[in-house]
Design an enzyme around this catalytic site. Structure first.
Site, PDB file in Angstrom:
ATOM      1  N   LYS A   1       0.845  -1.193   0.000  1.00 29.38           N
ATOM      2  CA  LYS A   1       0.000   0.000   0.000  1.00 29.38           C
ATOM      3  C   LYS A   1       0.884   1.249   0.000  1.00 29.38           C
ATOM      4  CE  LYS A   1      -0.422   0.011   5.053  1.00 29.38           C
ATOM      5  NZ  LYS A   1      -1.355   0.028   6.203  1.00 29.38           N
TER       6      LYS A   1
ATOM      7  N   ARG B   1      -9.722   0.184  15.472  1.00 29.50           N
ATOM      8  CA  ARG B   1      -9.749   0.808  14.154  1.00 29.50           C
ATOM      9  C   ARG B   1     -10.815   0.061  13.370  1.00 29.50           C
ATOM     10  NH1 ARG B   1      -4.134   1.389  10.846  1.00 29.50           N
ATOM     11  NH2 ARG B   1      -4.528  -0.832  10.538  1.00 29.50           N
TER      12      ARG B   1
ATOM     13  N   TYR C   1      15.859  31.114   3.957  1.00 29.48           N
ATOM     14  CA  TYR C   1      14.770  31.896   4.537  1.00 29.48           C
ATOM     15  C   TYR C   1      14.950  32.077   6.042  1.00 29.48           C
ATOM     16  CZ  TYR C   1      12.240  31.156   0.147  1.00 29.48           C
ATOM     17  OH  TYR C   1      11.856  31.132  -1.179  1.00 29.48           O
TER      18      TYR C   1
ATOM     19  N   MET D   1      11.513  24.692  -0.473  1.00 32.95           N
ATOM     20  CA  MET D   1      10.603  23.815  -1.197  1.00 32.95           C
ATOM     21  C   MET D   1      11.334  22.867  -2.151  1.00 32.95           C
ATOM     22  SD  MET D   1       7.277  24.786  -3.531  1.00 32.95           S
ATOM     23  CE  MET D   1       6.415  25.521  -2.144  1.00 32.95           C
TER      24      MET D   1
END
Length: 395
Positions: A57, A158, A287, A335
């Site tokens: 998954k 769950r 930054y 980023m």
């Protein structure tokens, strides 16, 4: 997934001349031999009656689901586990024919129709869900019974029906048309803990539920309970299938399990140096200028950032590997880029390769290292690498 053959003389700082995909600024490298090794190690650890389900998954925990699934099956896995219907469809479209269990809950008409069409096997978590499946299959005149897997909640809180209601749930599914019980299973909440109290209680509950089901004349064809941690902790948890996720990717669910079997990390994260320059003492970096150069230093910009899955909260807390040595990351991770202090790496050139996760020479940086720094788990680190990073299979 791209592929390359790795030469024994291959050196990381020469990769820009070796890869056909020279233009890539950053990538995730997948060692298929390590993956195969891990699957084989797990299978050797199991009894002959126990099959291995490779959990693929979340794009195989960020490793590339189709390639990982193919390699796992070729190495001895019998089942595949996914979370969603689209994940199962992706494997089928990739030519995979092995049984695929959907571990998540499904109940819409569209999901059920896709499950039938693509020969997937759903998890039934509740009587209501079972009735929805049966009703829709009745309306569509489904010819052969659909294999379904009954999920019991033994303490995870769950998905699943309460273990004390197992008899009623199993009897309902047994009597519904068009459904065929393929297995009964549950999931362990604390198998990676040194304290096994909760795990043992879940095991007892599972055993009691199955015993009660059997007293009603119903013999489940297959039982499974263990995840990677449960598999490595106690053979009594193995039953007919174990569902291994993290372990097949070469990481251990907990430090105390590291000596049980030999696993090899499958994933390495790499990127290229895009610029090298000298900055003066007192110069701020990135930054917010969280880093101010204490003296003149050589700075390297690397083409990878938090949009690729390198968490911004790792800023100034990690090292990377260049030419087999550790160098510090400085300033805020941005980023698309991050910066390094490479003052101790002479003549570093643009295009050279930086290993963020993986091994160079005698040095290794692992997903566990990042996870400890962030107070999270290695699962989250692996699943965080974005799809703009190509997956490159090392053959």
């Amino acid at each position: 997934m791209l592929n390359r053959k790795q030469s024994p003389s291959f050196a990381d700082n020469q990769e820009c001349d070796t890869y056909a995909w020279f233009s890539q600024r950053a990538w995730v490298e997948i060692d298929l031999e390590a993956l195969s090794h891990n699957v084989e190690q797990l299978i050797q650890f199991l009894s002959p009656r126990t099959q291995l389900m490779a959990v693929v998954k979340a794009d195989a925990y960020g490793h590339g689901s189709v390639t990982v699934a193919q390699t796992a099956l070729q190495s001895g896995a019998s089942w595949l586990g996914v979370a969603t219907v689209p994940e199962g469809i992706q494997l089928r479209e990739g030519g995979i024919k092995a049984p695929i269990l959907i571990l998540g809950a499904t109940q819409t008409p569209e999901q059920i129709q896709a499950i039938v069409h693509w020969n997937l096997q759903p998890t039934l978590c509740s009587p209501k869900q079972a009735l929805i499946f049966s009703s829709l299959l009745e309306k569509t005149n489904h010819s052969s019974p659909l294999p379904v897997h009954i999920k019991l909640d033994t303490g995870m809180s769950r998905l699943g029906t309460n273990w004390q209601e197992a008899v009623e749930f199993v009897q309902l599914v047994q009597n519904l048309p068009h459904l065929d019980i393929a297995s009964i299973y549950s999931h362990l909440a604390t198998a990676d803990h040194l304290d096994t109290t909760v795990m043992e209680e879940q095991h007892r509950r599972f055993e009691q539920a199955i015993a009660r089901v059997k007293t009603m004349g119903i013999n489940p064809p297959c039982l499974h309970l263990a995840n990677s941690a449960g598999t490595l902790t106690n053979p009594a948890l193995h039953y007919d299938i174990v569902r291994a996720g993290l372990a097949i990717y070469g990481l251990y669910p907990a430090p105390h399990l590291q000596n049980v079997i030999n696993l090899k990390p499958v994933l390495q994260l790499k990127a290229r140096v895009t610029q090298v320059k000298t900055i003066a003492a007192g110069t701020g970096v990135s930054y917010g200028q969280q880093f101010i150069a204490p003296h003149e230093l050589r700075l390297a910009v690397v083409g990878i950032g938090y949009a690729d899955g390198v968490p911004r909260n790792l800023s100034q807390k990690i090292q990377v590997l260049i030419r087999g040595q550790r160098v510090p990351q400085i300033g805020a991770i941005t980023m698309d880029q991050l910066m390094l202090d490479v003052s101790n790496v002479p003549d570093l050139q643009e295009g050279e390769v930086v290993t963020l996760l993986g091994t160079q020479g005698k040095e290794t940086i692992s997903a566990d290292d990042w996870a400890r720094t962030l107070n999270t788990i290695s699962w989250e680190i692996l699943c965080g690498f974005k799809h703009r990073l190509p997956r490159v299979a090392v053959i």
